[in-house]
Write a protein that holds these residues in place. Structure first.
Motif, mmCIF file in Angstrom:
data_model
loop_
_atom_site.group_PDB
_atom_site.id
_atom_site.type_symbol
_atom_site.label_atom_id
_atom_site.label_comp_id
_atom_site.label_asym_id
_atom_site.label_seq_id
_atom_site.Cartn_x
_atom_site.Cartn_y
_atom_site.Cartn_z
ATOM 1 N N ARG A 7 -51.014 -11.208 -20.172
ATOM 2 C CA ARG A 7 -51.648 -12.072 -19.105
ATOM 3 C C ARG A 7 -50.763 -11.951 -18.116
ATOM 4 N NH1 ARG A 7 -55.805 -15.068 -18.293
ATOM 5 N NH2 ARG A 7 -56.536 -14.758 -20.353
ATOM 6 N N ARG A 8 -51.218 -11.937 -16.643
ATOM 7 C CA ARG A 8 -50.285 -11.880 -15.490
ATOM 8 C C ARG A 8 -50.448 -13.171 -15.120
ATOM 9 N NH1 ARG A 8 -50.190 -6.901 -17.577
ATOM 10 N NH2 ARG A 8 -49.037 -5.469 -16.155
ATOM 11 N N HIS A 9 -51.385 -14.080 -15.118
ATOM 12 C CA HIS A 9 -51.225 -15.577 -14.572
ATOM 13 C C HIS A 9 -52.137 -16.505 -15.587
ATOM 14 C CE1 HIS A 9 -55.619 -15.743 -13.763
ATOM 15 N NE2 HIS A 9 -55.665 -14.570 -13.541
ATOM 16 N N TRP A 10 -51.782 -17.715 -15.521
ATOM 17 C CA TRP A 10 -52.252 -18.647 -16.495
ATOM 18 C C TRP A 10 -53.371 -19.807 -15.536
ATOM 19 C CZ3 TRP A 10 -51.924 -18.127 -21.588
ATOM 20 C CH2 TRP A 10 -50.912 -17.202 -22.025
ATOM 21 N N ALA A 11 -53.750 -19.262 -14.603
ATOM 22 C CA ALA A 11 -54.626 -19.980 -14.072
ATOM 23 C C ALA A 11 -56.150 -20.046 -14.571
ATOM 24 C CB ALA A 11 -54.649 -19.805 -12.400
ATOM 25 N N LEU A 12 -56.481 -20.833 -15.523
ATOM 26 C CA LEU A 12 -57.574 -20.453 -16.464
ATOM 27 C C LEU A 12 -58.717 -21.667 -16.162
ATOM 28 C CD1 LEU A 12 -55.827 -19.455 -19.538
ATOM 29 C CD2 LEU A 12 -56.587 -17.912 -17.971
ATOM 30 N N PRO A 13 -59.833 -21.448 -16.432
ATOM 31 C CA PRO A 13 -60.921 -22.240 -16.409
ATOM 32 C C PRO A 13 -60.662 -23.280 -17.644
ATOM 33 C CG PRO A 13 -61.788 -20.000 -16.274
ATOM 34 C CD PRO A 13 -60.510 -19.914 -16.390
ATOM 35 N N ALA A 14 -61.251 -24.436 -17.391
ATOM 36 C CA ALA A 14 -61.164 -25.563 -18.599
ATOM 37 C C ALA A 14 -61.471 -24.861 -19.689
ATOM 38 C CB ALA A 14 -61.690 -26.814 -18.099
ATOM 39 N N LEU A 44 -43.367 -16.069 -32.861
ATOM 40 C CA LEU A 44 -43.977 -14.896 -32.807
ATOM 41 C C LEU A 44 -44.874 -15.308 -31.289
ATOM 42 C CD1 LEU A 44 -45.663 -13.417 -36.125
ATOM 43 C CD2 LEU A 44 -43.680 -12.405 -34.614
ATOM 44 N N VAL A 45 -45.579 -16.554 -31.178
ATOM 45 C CA VAL A 45 -46.044 -16.808 -30.082
ATOM 46 C C VAL A 45 -45.245 -17.016 -29.003
ATOM 47 C CG1 VAL A 45 -47.487 -18.702 -29.103
ATOM 48 C CG2 VAL A 45 -48.093 -17.761 -31.526
ATOM 49 N N ALA A 46 -44.044 -17.701 -29.054
ATOM 50 C CA ALA A 46 -43.083 -17.894 -28.075
ATOM 51 C C ALA A 46 -42.411 -16.499 -27.591
ATOM 52 C CB ALA A 46 -41.870 -18.734 -28.773
ATOM 53 N N SER A 47 -42.312 -15.714 -28.431
ATOM 54 C CA SER A 47 -41.542 -14.433 -28.193
ATOM 55 C C SER A 47 -42.771 -13.545 -27.148
ATOM 56 C CB SER A 47 -41.341 -13.617 -29.393
ATOM 57 O OG SER A 47 -40.366 -14.202 -30.321
ATOM 58 N N ALA A 48 -44.043 -13.501 -27.633
ATOM 59 C CA ALA A 48 -44.915 -13.027 -26.752
ATOM 60 C C ALA A 48 -45.093 -13.685 -25.578
ATOM 61 C CB ALA A 48 -46.308 -12.921 -27.537
ATOM 62 N N TRP A 49 -44.987 -14.637 -25.397
ATOM 63 C CA TRP A 49 -44.974 -15.294 -23.895
ATOM 64 C C TRP A 49 -43.683 -15.036 -23.196
ATOM 65 C CZ3 TRP A 49 -42.289 -19.342 -21.527
ATOM 66 C CH2 TRP A 49 -43.082 -19.479 -20.227
ATOM 67 N N ILE A 50 -42.433 -15.346 -23.645
ATOM 68 C CA ILE A 50 -41.197 -15.096 -23.101
ATOM 69 C C ILE A 50 -41.253 -13.562 -22.406
ATOM 70 C CG2 ILE A 50 -38.919 -15.005 -23.383
ATOM 71 C CD1 ILE A 50 -39.056 -17.261 -25.256
ATOM 72 N N GLN A 63 -43.812 -13.091 -19.620
ATOM 73 C CA GLN A 63 -43.084 -13.557 -18.415
ATOM 74 C C GLN A 63 -41.968 -12.551 -17.890
ATOM 75 O OE1 GLN A 63 -44.379 -16.637 -16.822
ATOM 76 N NE2 GLN A 63 -45.728 -15.820 -18.568
ATOM 77 N N LEU A 64 -41.033 -12.036 -18.700
ATOM 78 C CA LEU A 64 -40.108 -11.207 -18.217
ATOM 79 C C LEU A 64 -40.727 -10.038 -17.725
ATOM 80 C CD1 LEU A 64 -37.509 -11.242 -21.394
ATOM 81 C CD2 LEU A 64 -37.190 -12.465 -18.888
ATOM 82 N N ARG A 65 -41.819 -9.579 -18.208
ATOM 83 C CA ARG A 65 -42.472 -8.385 -17.886
ATOM 84 C C ARG A 65 -42.831 -8.602 -16.479
ATOM 85 N NH1 ARG A 65 -47.074 -7.275 -19.645
ATOM 86 N NH2 ARG A 65 -47.763 -9.335 -18.690
ATOM 87 N N SER A 86 -41.992 -10.762 -14.247
ATOM 88 C CA SER A 86 -40.774 -11.044 -13.471
ATOM 89 C C SER A 86 -40.141 -9.606 -12.777
ATOM 90 C CB SER A 86 -39.770 -11.993 -13.952
ATOM 91 O OG SER A 86 -38.548 -11.876 -12.850
ATOM 92 N N VAL A 87 -40.197 -8.780 -13.785
ATOM 93 C CA VAL A 87 -39.719 -7.426 -13.465
ATOM 94 C C VAL A 87 -40.953 -6.694 -12.551
ATOM 95 C CG1 VAL A 87 -39.285 -5.079 -14.333
ATOM 96 C CG2 VAL A 87 -38.550 -6.999 -15.645
ATOM 97 N N GLU A 88 -42.172 -7.044 -12.835
ATOM 98 C CA GLU A 88 -42.977 -6.256 -12.074
ATOM 99 C C GLU A 88 -42.932 -6.873 -10.547
ATOM 100 O OE1 GLU A 88 -46.960 -6.288 -14.109
ATOM 101 O OE2 GLU A 88 -46.217 -4.797 -15.199
ATOM 102 N N ARG A 89 -42.870 -8.101 -10.403
ATOM 103 C CA ARG A 89 -42.980 -8.745 -9.187
ATOM 104 C C ARG A 89 -41.740 -8.153 -8.305
ATOM 105 N NH1 ARG A 89 -45.101 -13.319 -12.335
ATOM 106 N NH2 ARG A 89 -42.960 -14.094 -12.396
ATOM 107 N N ARG A 90 -40.383 -8.258 -8.983
ATOM 108 C CA ARG A 90 -39.386 -7.762 -8.109
ATOM 109 C C ARG A 90 -39.629 -6.192 -7.840
ATOM 110 N NH1 ARG A 90 -36.410 -10.489 -12.024
ATOM 111 N NH2 ARG A 90 -35.895 -8.594 -13.264
ATOM 112 N N ARG A 91 -40.232 -5.538 -8.680
ATOM 113 C CA ARG A 91 -40.523 -3.805 -8.167
ATOM 114 C C ARG A 91 -41.536 -3.888 -7.339
ATOM 115 N NH1 ARG A 91 -42.385 -2.219 -12.867
ATOM 116 N NH2 ARG A 91 -40.418 -1.648 -13.727
ATOM 117 N N LEU A 92 -42.303 -4.730 -7.328
ATOM 118 C CA LEU A 92 -43.575 -4.703 -6.223
ATOM 119 C C LEU A 92 -42.799 -5.063 -4.801
ATOM 120 C CD1 LEU A 92 -46.433 -4.408 -5.186
ATOM 121 C CD2 LEU A 92 -46.676 -6.899 -5.695
ATOM 122 N N ARG A 93 -41.960 -6.290 -4.648
ATOM 123 C CA ARG A 93 -41.259 -6.777 -3.378
ATOM 124 C C ARG A 93 -40.463 -5.342 -2.873
ATOM 125 N NH1 ARG A 93 -40.843 -11.926 -6.188
ATOM 126 N NH2 ARG A 93 -38.770 -11.178 -7.077
#
Length: 249
Positions: free
Chosen positions: A75-82, A223-229, A232-234, A236-243
């Motif tokens: 998931r790229r963002h967490w702006a989800l509907p209710a 497992l859940v925490a690792s997937a989320w972390i 988020q790292l992925r 962050s890397v993609e945003r830096r590469r895009l910039r």
């Protein structure tokens, strides 16, 4: 590939929703009598503890959980509907409740020969004061499964026409299940002034079962925490590469 993954998610979800549906129906039979619910439990155990039933249920649970971890990671963002947040909460909270129940029944049966029936399970719940947990156990999974199925079916005209009937089923079945379970608890309590002792099999292996429960919960959260972390790292890397690409262009 996304289409294949969605189909796996749908099929595995339907298998688990069927399990929850039959479980809720079984609890609801307790409205009529403890014996009737007990007969239903025997049939359910024959189904889900058979080789095909075991493979279908635990295979579906493994596939669905694996796909859930993939979704959290991707998931790229967490702006989800209710409604999506509700489905996510329900899906992630279900294993927390289910692990305790599964360890005390299926694992205790497989490892130590404990044979569950409604009276034995209710005695354990009443003795430990966790009867409220049992009443809440199936609700998150039921909500998660019904929302997930509705998100797939709402594009069909026949499903939209049946919306109110489906909503009535979604609401009424857990309520009937809770009423049935409460009536079974009253029936067990009414058999004598003092509850029957907890099954000695569970007492003898309680520490081992508690250890299993602790390790499974810890593994699940890790497992859940690792997937989320990692997601988020992925990101962050993609945003830096895009910039960097934007600056270099």
């Amino acid at each position: 590939m996304q289409t294949v993954l969605r189909r796996f998610q749908l099929v595995s979800g339907v298998v688990m929703l069927t399990y929850l549906f039959l479980h809720l129906i079984n609890h609801a039979l307790g409205i009529w009598s403890l014996d009737l619910a007990g007969h239903g439990l025997v049939l359910a155990l024959r189904l889900w503890r058979s080789a095909p039933g075991t493979v279908a249920l635990y295979g579906a649970a493994s596939v669905h959980f694996g796909l859930a971890l993939h979704t959290i990671y991707a998931r790229r963002h967490w702006a989800l509907p209710a409604a999506e947040w509700l489905r996510l909460w329900a899906g992630l909270s279900l294993p927390m409740l289910l692990i305790r129940h599964a360890v005390s029944t299926r694992l205790a049966s497989s490892l130590y020969g404990f044979q569950p029936d409604y009276e034995r399970v209710i005695v354990v719940l009443l003795t430990s004061g966790t009867q409220g947990l049992q009443l809440a156990l199936l609700a998150p999974g039921w909500i998660h499964g019904c929302l997930g199925l509705w998100f797939r079916l709402r594009h069909y005209a026949w499903a939209r026409r049946m919306k109110h009937a489906l909503l009535a089923l979604v609401v009424l079945l857990p309520l009937l299940s809770a009423v049935g379970f409460l009536r079974m608890m009253r029936a067990v309590e009414g058999k004598s002034r003092t509850l029957a002792p907890v099954d000695p099999t569970l007492v003898a292996h309680q520490l081992a079962l508690d250890a299993w429960r602790h390790h499974l919960v810890t593994l699940y959260l890790a497992l859940v925490a690792s997937a989320w972390i990692l997601g988020q790292l992925r990101n962050s890397v993609e945003r830096r590469r895009l910039r960097r690409n934007l600056l270099s262009s």
